[in-house]
Design a protein around this motif. Structure first.
Motif, short mmCIF file in Angstrom:
data_model
loop_
_atom_site.label_atom_id
_atom_site.label_comp_id
_atom_site.label_asym_id
_atom_site.label_seq_id
_atom_site.Cartn_x
_atom_site.Cartn_y
_atom_site.Cartn_z
N LYS A 12 27.31 62.25 82.25
CA LYS A 12 27.92 61.68 80.99
C LYS A 12 28.82 62.37 80.51
CE LYS A 12 25.08 63.69 77.21
NZ LYS A 12 24.30 63.43 76.24
N GLY A 13 30.08 61.76 79.74
CA GLY A 13 31.09 62.38 79.53
C GLY A 13 30.82 63.06 78.10
N TYR A 14 31.96 63.64 77.48
CA TYR A 14 31.77 64.61 76.23
C TYR A 14 33.07 63.93 75.25
CZ TYR A 14 35.07 67.39 78.82
OH TYR A 14 36.24 67.54 79.69
N ASN A 15 32.91 64.56 73.88
CA ASN A 15 34.16 64.29 73.11
C ASN A 15 34.71 65.66 72.74
OD1 ASN A 15 32.21 61.98 72.81
ND2 ASN A 15 33.95 61.20 71.76
N GLN A 16 35.87 65.82 72.58
CA GLN A 16 36.49 66.88 72.24
C GLN A 16 37.93 66.63 71.59
OE1 GLN A 16 38.82 68.92 75.96
NE2 GLN A 16 37.09 69.49 75.46
N LEU A 17 38.38 67.56 70.78
CA LEU A 17 39.76 67.65 70.07
C LEU A 17 40.41 68.77 70.51
CD1 LEU A 17 38.88 67.05 66.22
CD2 LEU A 17 39.72 65.42 68.05
N HIS A 18 41.63 68.80 70.74
CA HIS A 18 42.65 69.73 71.30
C HIS A 18 43.33 70.46 69.97
CE1 HIS A 18 44.94 72.16 74.17
NE2 HIS A 18 45.91 71.88 73.50
N LEU A 19 43.39 71.54 69.79
CA LEU A 19 44.05 72.14 68.82
C LEU A 19 45.15 73.16 69.28
CD1 LEU A 19 44.27 73.24 65.59
CD2 LEU A 19 42.41 74.66 66.10
N ASN A 20 46.49 73.08 68.70
CA ASN A 20 47.58 73.80 68.94
C ASN A 20 47.70 74.52 67.51
OD1 ASN A 20 47.93 73.30 71.80
ND2 ASN A 20 49.02 71.48 71.13
N ALA A 21 47.61 75.92 67.50
CA ALA A 21 47.98 76.57 66.18
C ALA A 21 48.81 77.68 66.42
CB ALA A 21 46.41 76.97 65.79
N LEU A 22 49.70 77.83 65.31
CA LEU A 22 50.86 78.99 65.29
C LEU A 22 49.97 79.70 64.09
CD1 LEU A 22 53.90 77.22 65.62
CD2 LEU A 22 53.10 78.73 67.33
N TYR A 23 49.84 81.00 64.31
CA TYR A 23 49.39 82.01 63.17
C TYR A 23 50.59 83.05 63.15
CZ TYR A 23 46.52 85.47 61.01
OH TYR A 23 45.79 86.44 60.20
N GLY A 24 50.93 83.13 61.75
CA GLY A 24 51.86 84.45 61.30
C GLY A 24 50.99 85.43 60.86
N GLY A 25 50.76 86.29 61.61
CA GLY A 25 50.00 87.57 61.53
C GLY A 25 50.39 88.36 60.20
N LEU A 26 51.85 88.70 60.17
CA LEU A 26 52.30 89.50 59.10
C LEU A 26 51.91 89.10 57.74
CD1 LEU A 26 56.01 90.49 60.68
CD2 LEU A 26 53.75 92.00 60.59
N ASN A 27 51.74 87.69 57.76
CA ASN A 27 51.70 86.87 56.36
C ASN A 27 50.21 86.32 56.27
OD1 ASN A 27 54.33 87.19 55.22
ND2 ASN A 27 55.11 86.16 57.33
N ASP A 28 49.65 86.59 57.40
CA ASP A 28 48.12 85.98 57.42
C ASP A 28 48.18 84.47 57.02
OD1 ASP A 28 45.26 86.42 57.81
OD2 ASP A 28 44.76 86.65 55.80
N LEU A 29 48.80 83.61 57.67
CA LEU A 29 49.10 82.16 57.58
C LEU A 29 49.15 81.50 58.81
CD1 LEU A 29 52.13 82.02 55.13
CD2 LEU A 29 49.90 81.81 54.54
N PHE A 30 48.38 80.23 58.88
CA PHE A 30 48.48 79.31 59.94
C PHE A 30 49.76 78.57 59.50
CE2 PHE A 30 44.44 80.51 60.65
CZ PHE A 30 44.46 80.69 62.07
N GLU A 31 50.67 78.38 60.63
CA GLU A 31 51.89 77.52 60.49
C GLU A 31 51.78 76.07 61.31
OE1 GLU A 31 54.66 78.99 59.31
OE2 GLU A 31 53.87 80.78 58.97
N ASN A 32 52.59 75.01 60.82
CA ASN A 32 52.21 73.97 61.55
C ASN A 32 53.63 73.32 62.04
OD1 ASN A 32 53.65 73.20 59.21
ND2 ASN A 32 52.24 71.60 58.57
#
Length: 74
Positions: free
Chosen positions: A54-74
């Protein structure tokens, strides 16, 4: 587009930079979600057809993280 790009980036003038550049780390991940074969947007089968699995379900996530500011970007 050039104006919009610079206007958007200038709105974050208080963010910490390294030598004037924002440092971003890029990550891509596959997230397993509940098995729902009727959800055609997330259901995957790949090679499972050949093995009669049987198959499966999944989502794909692309994330940008700004480590100096502790923020995730979009």
């Amino acid at each position: 587009m050039d104006f919009l790009f610079h206007s958007f980036n200038d709105s974050f003038s208080s963010l910490e930079t390294y030598r004037g550049f924002r440092l971003l780390a890029c990550d891509k991940s596959d997230l397993a979600i509940a098995y729902t074969p009727d959800d055609k947007d997330t259901y995957r089968r790949h090679n499972s057809l050949e093995r009669h699995e049987k198959g499966y379900n999944q989502l794909h996530l692309n994330a940008l993280y700004g480590g100096l500011n502790d923020l995730f970007e979009n």
